[in-house]
Design a protein around this motif. Structure first.
Motif, PDB file in Angstrom:
ATOM      1  N   ILE A 188       0.838  -1.202   0.000  1.00 22.08           N
ATOM      2  CA  ILE A 188       0.000   0.000   0.000  1.00 22.08           C
ATOM      3  C   ILE A 188       0.874   1.253   0.000  1.00 22.08           C
ATOM      4  O   ILE A 188       0.586   2.234  -0.700  1.00 22.08           O
ATOM      5  N   ALA A 189       1.952   1.205   0.761  1.00 16.88           N
ATOM      6  CA  ALA A 189       2.871   2.346   0.835  1.00 16.88           C
ATOM      7  C   ALA A 189       3.502   2.635  -0.525  1.00 16.88           C
ATOM      8  O   ALA A 189       3.653   3.793  -0.926  1.00 16.88           O
ATOM      9  N   ILE A 190       3.851   1.591  -1.250  1.00 21.43           N
ATOM     10  CA  ILE A 190       4.472   1.759  -2.574  1.00 21.43           C
ATOM     11  C   ILE A 190       3.488   2.395  -3.553  1.00 21.43           C
ATOM     12  O   ILE A 190       3.829   3.351  -4.280  1.00 21.43           O
ATOM     13  N   ILE A 191       2.257   1.903  -3.566  1.00 18.09           N
ATOM     14  CA  ILE A 191       1.234   2.449  -4.474  1.00 18.09           C
ATOM     15  C   ILE A 191       0.953   3.920  -4.139  1.00 18.09           C
ATOM     16  O   ILE A 191       0.857   4.765  -5.030  1.00 18.09           O
ATOM     17  N   THR A 192       0.836   4.220  -2.853  1.00 19.90           N
ATOM     18  CA  THR A 192       0.571   5.595  -2.422  1.00 19.90           C
ATOM     19  C   THR A 192       1.707   6.529  -2.839  1.00 19.90           C
ATOM     20  O   THR A 192       1.471   7.668  -3.255  1.00 19.90           O
ATOM     21  N   PHE A 197       4.013  11.740  -4.331  1.00 18.30           N
ATOM     22  CA  PHE A 197       5.255  12.439  -4.649  1.00 18.30           C
ATOM     23  C   PHE A 197       5.134  13.261  -5.932  1.00 18.30           C
ATOM     24  O   PHE A 197       6.050  13.990  -6.297  1.00 18.30           O
ATOM     25  N   GLY A 198       3.949  13.185  -6.569  1.00 14.18           N
ATOM     26  CA  GLY A 198       3.701  13.997  -7.756  1.00 14.18           C
ATOM     27  C   GLY A 198       3.137  15.360  -7.441  1.00 14.18           C
ATOM     28  O   GLY A 198       2.957  16.190  -8.338  1.00 14.18           O
ATOM     29  N   PHE A 366      -1.280  15.580   1.579  1.00 13.40           N
ATOM     30  CA  PHE A 366      -1.183  17.017   1.318  1.00 13.40           C
ATOM     31  C   PHE A 366      -1.421  17.831   2.588  1.00 13.40           C
ATOM     32  O   PHE A 366      -0.818  18.879   2.787  1.00 13.40           O
ATOM     33  N   TYR A 367      -2.308  17.332   3.464  1.00 13.56           N
ATOM     34  CA  TYR A 367      -2.613  18.049   4.701  1.00 13.56           C
ATOM     35  C   TYR A 367      -1.397  18.099   5.627  1.00 13.56           C
ATOM     36  O   TYR A 367      -1.045  19.141   6.174  1.00 13.56           O
ATOM     37  N   GLY A 368      -0.772  16.937   5.816  1.00  7.00           N
ATOM     38  CA  GLY A 368       0.411  16.893   6.666  1.00  7.00           C
ATOM     39  C   GLY A 368       1.561  17.696   6.087  1.00  7.00           C
ATOM     40  O   GLY A 368       2.285  18.393   6.817  1.00  7.00           O
ATOM     41  N   TYR A 369       1.712  17.603   4.763  1.00  5.77           N
ATOM     42  CA  TYR A 369       2.736  18.396   4.077  1.00  5.77           C
ATOM     43  C   TYR A 369       2.505  19.891   4.299  1.00  5.77           C
ATOM     44  O   TYR A 369       3.448  20.648   4.556  1.00  5.77           O
ATOM     45  N   SER A 370       1.243  20.320   4.222  1.00  9.11           N
ATOM     46  CA  SER A 370       0.915  21.734   4.417  1.00  9.11           C
ATOM     47  C   SER A 370       1.250  22.193   5.830  1.00  9.11           C
ATOM     48  O   SER A 370       1.764  23.298   6.030  1.00  9.11           O
ATOM     49  N   CYS A 371       0.955  21.339   6.810  1.00  4.71           N
ATOM     50  CA  CYS A 371       1.238  21.693   8.209  1.00  4.71           C
ATOM     51  C   CYS A 371       2.743  21.822   8.454  1.00  4.71           C
ATOM     52  O   CYS A 371       3.202  22.775   9.089  1.00  4.71           O
ATOM     53  N   LEU A 372       3.516  20.851   7.960  1.00  5.53           N
ATOM     54  CA  LEU A 372       4.959  20.893   8.166  1.00  5.53           C
ATOM     55  C   LEU A 372       5.594  22.048   7.391  1.00  5.53           C
ATOM     56  O   LEU A 372       6.533  22.690   7.875  1.00  5.53           O
ATOM     57  N   SER A 373       5.074  22.336   6.203  1.00  5.59           N
ATOM     58  CA  SER A 373       5.587  23.454   5.408  1.00  5.59           C
ATOM     59  C   SER A 373       5.368  24.773   6.134  1.00  5.59           C
ATOM     60  O   SER A 373       6.221  25.664   6.099  1.00  5.59           O
ATOM     61  N   TYR A 386       7.738  11.131   3.468  1.00  5.95           N
ATOM     62  CA  TYR A 386       8.491   9.948   3.885  1.00  5.95           C
ATOM     63  C   TYR A 386       7.972   9.430   5.229  1.00  5.95           C
ATOM     64  O   TYR A 386       7.850   8.211   5.438  1.00  5.95           O
ATOM     65  N   VAL A 387       7.674  10.348   6.122  1.00  2.00           N
ATOM     66  CA  VAL A 387       7.067   9.972   7.414  1.00  2.00           C
ATOM     67  C   VAL A 387       5.701   9.351   7.163  1.00  2.00           C
ATOM     68  O   VAL A 387       5.313   8.355   7.795  1.00  2.00           O
TER      69      VAL A 387
END
Length: 443
Positions: A188-192, A197-198, A366-373, A386-387
């Motif tokens: 599942i991680a590989i498919i996601t 990452f796009g 995208f939500y987690g990415y937005s928070c960390l950004s 990656y996390v």
């Protein structure tokens, strides 16, 4: 009334239901008076490709729904019934109804007070609403939201229940369950990874294609179950309404705990007042905040009032919920199989679960990415993926109870800054709505 409930759960109840009721009344039910206009916006009637943002109105709503119409609608509803009884569904409805008003306000604000990253890209969400709308002195509240968001938007529940679904359907031997879940988690991680990452544009395009497919397949399946059990539907609705004010079916009359169960599961289902959807809607291509607010309010109606209700009716119609040992996806699978012949329930539901779960996994990143950004920078924010991928693997072999506890806590904490900032800035939305609808009459 609220025995065995935590302070955080009570705060969440007051914010989501109390705050939502206030916004509903304060708006003079504007969201519900312009549903037709919202649909026209969604159809692209008012799209302008040169507007700031990354996603069209449709892609923004599809991506937000892809995040909400997921395992919460299949597994989350089952958990609500198993832990709170049929009455929990009524309180999910209440939460969704007021949640439409909340979504209107929060997502309007996400356009009104957008921020930009160091690369000049448009960003939205409660953290930008707080810093841009309330001022820099409120930044600690924005940081609080972003930190809570790093926990609340982890893909733990989706990964956990997706692997459980596949293990149940393929009847994996108990001695091999943990190994099977780990291998499934890695797959599942590989498919996601191939999608997230796009970036947001790829997520939006994939979500735009997946959402209509998954909703149609699921609705046809549940409609078939309800046709078979049509004679039981009036009794089921009666049970939902009577149990909503007694809680006797499961919780021994603990009405407060029953209400909180319904609100928590609705929050996980439609995210109204939590603050995740504004991050997606904040990327919409528009200069009209009210338009995006109107589109966003359709989310809870589609998600909870339609999809969750159908799931609940299918589970309750099967009758097996009363004596079922377990909850989550296992209860939903067994309910579908109990009504549909030849094991069709498991097959179709598995297909639906795969689409539901993956669509959510794609968008939540995208939500987690937005928070960390927001907390660091866009360059560092990209490492969140990656996390995120690692969490999918870990959650696949983690106990469901622990996963639910972590995500529910994250959601409750996220609701605090989201609702507080929305209530303070509500007059800005009301003035903008008055201006927009006056201009609409002259067009």
């Amino acid at each position: 009334m609220f025995a065995n409930t935590s302070t955080l759960e009570i705060i969440q109840l007051l914010l989501l239901i109390g705050g939502g009721c206030f916004l509903l009344i304060y708006s003079k039910i504007i969201p519900f008076r312009y549903v037709g206009h919202a649909i026209n916006i969604l159809r692209g009637k008012y799209d302008k490709h040169n507007s700031p943002g990354d996603l069209s109105h449709y892609e923004a709503l599809s991506s937000a729904i892809a995040a909400t119409v997921g395992m919460g609608n299949i597994s989350g509803v089952a958990i609500a019934i198993a832990t709170g009884g049929p009455g929990a569904i009524f309180w999910m409805w209440v939460s969704a109804f007021v949640g439409m008003a909340t979504k209107f306000f929060t997502c309007t604000l996400s356009i009104m007070y957008r921020g930009k990253d160091e690369e000049g890209n448009v960003k939205g969400g409660p953290m930008y609403v707080i810093t841009e709308g309330l001022g820099k002195k409120w930044k600690p509240l924005a940081v609080f939201f972003a930190l809570a968001g790093l926990i609340g938007t982890l893909p733990a529940f989706q990964a956990n229940q997706l692997t459980q679904t596949l293990v149940d359907v393929f009847q994996v031997n108990e001695s091999n369950t943990r190994t099977a879940k780990l291998l499934l988690g890695i797959s599942i991680a590989i498919i996601t990874s191939l999608v997230i990452f796009g970036g947001i544009k790829r997520i939006g395009k994939v979500a735009g294609k997946l959402v209509p497919i998954m909703v149609v397949i699921y609705l046809i399946t549940v409609a078939s179950i309800l046709l078979i059990k049509a004679g039981d539907i009036p009794q089921i609705f009666s049970l939902i309404f009577t149990d909503a004010f007694s809680g006797n079916a499961v919780m021994g009359g603990a009405l407060g705990a029953l209400i909180i169960t319904g609100v928590k599961r609705a929050a996980f289902s439609n995210e109204a007042g939590i603050g995740t959807a504004p991050m997606m809607h904040g990327t919409a291509k528009t200069n009209e905040p009210i338009r995006e607010g109107l589109v966003a309010m359709l989310g809870p109606a589609i998600d909870t009032l339609l999809v969750c209700t159908l799931t609940a009716l299918a589970i309750l119609a099967s009758g097996i919920w009363k004596n079922f040992d377990g909850n989550g996806i296992s209860l939903t699978l067994s309910s579908f199989d109990a009504v549909l012949p030849y094991g069709l329930g498991s097959v179709i539901l598995t297909i639906c679960v795969l689409i539901f779960a993956f669509s959510t996994l794609f968008t939540y990143s995208f939500y987690g990415y937005s928070c960390l950004s927001f907390l660091t920078s866009s360059k560092i924010g990209k490492y969140y993926n990656y996390v995120y991928i690692a969490t999918i693997i870990i959650a696949s072999i983690t106990e469901l109870k622990f996963v639910i506890s972590i995500i529910d806590s994250g959601y409750a904490l996220m609701a605090i800054p989201t609702v507080i900032s929305t209530l303070i800035l509500a007059p800005k939305v009301k003035r903008a709505a008055k201006d927009y609808f006056q201009r609409l009459k002259t067009e």
